[in-house]
Design an enzyme around this catalytic site. Structure first.
Site, PDB file in Angstrom:
ATOM      1  N   PHE A 136     -17.639 101.418 -45.384  1.00 31.01           N
ATOM      2  CA  PHE A 136     -17.050 101.776 -44.087  1.00 31.01           C
ATOM      3  C   PHE A 136     -16.586 103.228 -44.053  1.00 31.01           C
ATOM      4  CE2 PHE A 136     -13.150 101.037 -46.402  1.00 31.01           C
ATOM      5  CZ  PHE A 136     -12.192 101.800 -45.762  1.00 31.01           C
ATOM      6  N   LYS A 137     -16.320 103.797 -45.202  1.00 34.19           N
ATOM      7  CA  LYS A 137     -15.784 105.157 -45.232  1.00 34.19           C
ATOM      8  C   LYS A 137     -16.816 106.193 -44.815  1.00 34.19           C
ATOM      9  CE  LYS A 137     -12.178 103.804 -48.388  1.00 34.19           C
ATOM     10  NZ  LYS A 137     -11.523 103.901 -49.682  1.00 34.19           N
ATOM     11  N   ASP A 138     -18.076 105.786 -44.690  1.00 30.51           N
ATOM     12  CA  ASP A 138     -19.082 106.700 -44.172  1.00 30.51           C
ATOM     13  C   ASP A 138     -18.734 107.153 -42.748  1.00 30.51           C
ATOM     14  OD1 ASP A 138     -20.880 106.874 -46.354  1.00 30.51           O
ATOM     15  OD2 ASP A 138     -21.738 104.933 -45.841  1.00 30.51           O
TER      16      ASP A 138
END
Length: 432
Positions: A106-108
């Protein structure tokens, strides 16, 4: 929009300054001075908008005064170029897949948006921006890939030796170019402490132009609100209350959800799901906030003993009773997490990673306590292949590596071993 420090010991700053500095001088965290609500028409038309259109509208709602519309649209469309599908396991249990970006986590979303925004702000500057980022796994790879070859920016990733998976490590130690990896002999909390101390060191900040790419940076936090709107768009029965279950470590993801709710998204409840590092669930039950050394678990991205974004949560609510009204907290052991991965595979034929499994357990607990007639959405924050050594034994099969990621395993690790002593870290930075 101006941004103030949660400690309120420094004057508010512009978006540019908040993004490039990362931390205020008083060691608080930046927050927007106000959170404007989106218009009713936006929600009425939500189902007809693409994810990129939604992301742009949300970003413009907060940042529209600070970045020209054409530039902000380009930043958003460049960063948010992959989906966030909602997968329904049952009528009430849904999984929001946030692992379809470059590094399968999700940190993308936050890292790519922040890289584009920072690149925009430094496009005409002569001095290189030095980004420091501590990681317990996913942040390092997302930031490294997001900033790879962005002009005018160097990135130093600090990670705890032996405490991230092989796949995660390969994602940020094999890139080279403007990305440097430091293998710290300590815990994630040690890595985070080194980064924070660097920002407070006058000699360093006078010589180097430092910034952060952890979720303490407001530019990482804002785009994490985008996919709450995208998830809600995909819900079929919007008459039922919507409950978001957020596997939590530093609590940036949950804080972004709180921003989304304050912008008008009809979220009934948040559930903070943690592993043995249950600092926030303990706070919600006892009213006492007690940071402590992190405990290593199989859901290692959540192994945080002093969640940095708690300061933002406390700032939004001001008192524990108000926070309890919006957030319920549950914590689970490694053994329970393993059983949950097996259960999800057997019951739904779905492979879930350890962090999502903690979320699944928290959703079950919440429904057992408050009823099942909800849209329960678990944020699946990473592709299970990132934790294949934990997942595979529980489901009795190998987790397939997406084709686009296979090449990483063949690449050679390039990292610099370092102690958790600040003077060693400072000496390294001063030589840059």
């Amino acid at each position: 929009m101006k941004f103030y420090s949660t400690k309120q010991q420094t004057p508010p700053v512009s978006l540019r300054e908040a993004v490039l500095k990362g931390l205020p001088a008083d060691n608080g965290l930046f927050m927007p001075e106000y959170i404007p609500a989106l218009p009713h028409d936006f929600f009425k038309n939500l189902e007809n908008l693409s994810f990129q259109q939604i992301a742009y509208r949300v970003a413009a709602n907060l940042l529209g005064e600070d970045v020209p519309a054409q530039d902000l649209e380009r930043i958003v469309y460049e960063a948010i170029n992959f989906p966030a599908p909602l997968v329904s396991l049952s009528e009430n249990v849904h999984i929001l897949e946030l692992f379809h970006g470059n590094t399968l986590a999700f940190k993308d979303f936050g890292a790519r948006f922040m890289a584009q925004l920072m690149g925009y702000f430094v496009r005409d500057d002569k001095n290189t921006l030095e980004i420091l980022v501590a990681t317990s796994g996913d942040t390092g790879s997302a930031v490294a890939h997001g900033f790879l070859n962005v002009p005018g920016i160097n990135v130093t990733v600090l990670y705890p030796k032996g405490k991230v998976s092989n796949f995660q490590e390969k994602q940020f130690t094999t890139l080279g170019n403007n990305i440097t990896a430091l293998e710290i002999d300590g815990t994630f909390d040690d890595c985070q402490a080194l980064v924070k101390q660097a920002f407070l060191d006058k000699e360093l900040t006078e010589k180097l132009r430092l910034s952060s790419a952890n979720s303490i940076n407001i530019a990482r936090l804002i785009p994490q609100a985008f996919y709450y709107f995208e998830a809600y768009k995909q819900i079929k029965n919007k008459q039922k209350p919507t409950v978001f279950v957020v596997p939590s470590g530093n609590f940036g993801n949950l804080t972004a959800g709180l921003l989304a709710k304050r912008m008008g998204l009809p979220i009934s409840q948040f559930v903070a799901a943690t592993n043995a590092n249950d600092i926030v669930p303990y706070y919600l039950s006892s009213g006492t906030y007690q940071p402590r050394p992190s405990i290593q678990t199989i859901s290692n991205a959540m192994d945080v003993g002093n969640p940095s974004n708690f300061a933002r949560m406390a700032d939004l609510f001001e008192e524990v009773d108000k926070m309890r009204n919006e957030i319920k907290g549950y914590a689970f052991s490694d053994e329970q997490t393993k059983q949950a991965m097996s259960e999800v595979k057997e019951k739904y034929n779905y492979i879930i990673d350890p962090h999502g499994a903690v979320g699944y357990l928290a959703l079950k607990s919440y429904m057992g306590e408050f009823g099942e007639n909800i849209n329960g959405i678990v944020l699946e924050t990473a592709h299970p292949v990132k934790f294949a050594e934990v997942v595979s034994p529980q489901i009795g099969e190998e987790v397939a590596i997406p084709e686009r990621m296979r090449y990483l395993l063949e690449k050679e690790k390039m990292s610099i071993p370092m102690s958790a002593n600040f003077e060693d870290f400072k000496t390294f930075l001063m030589k840059k």
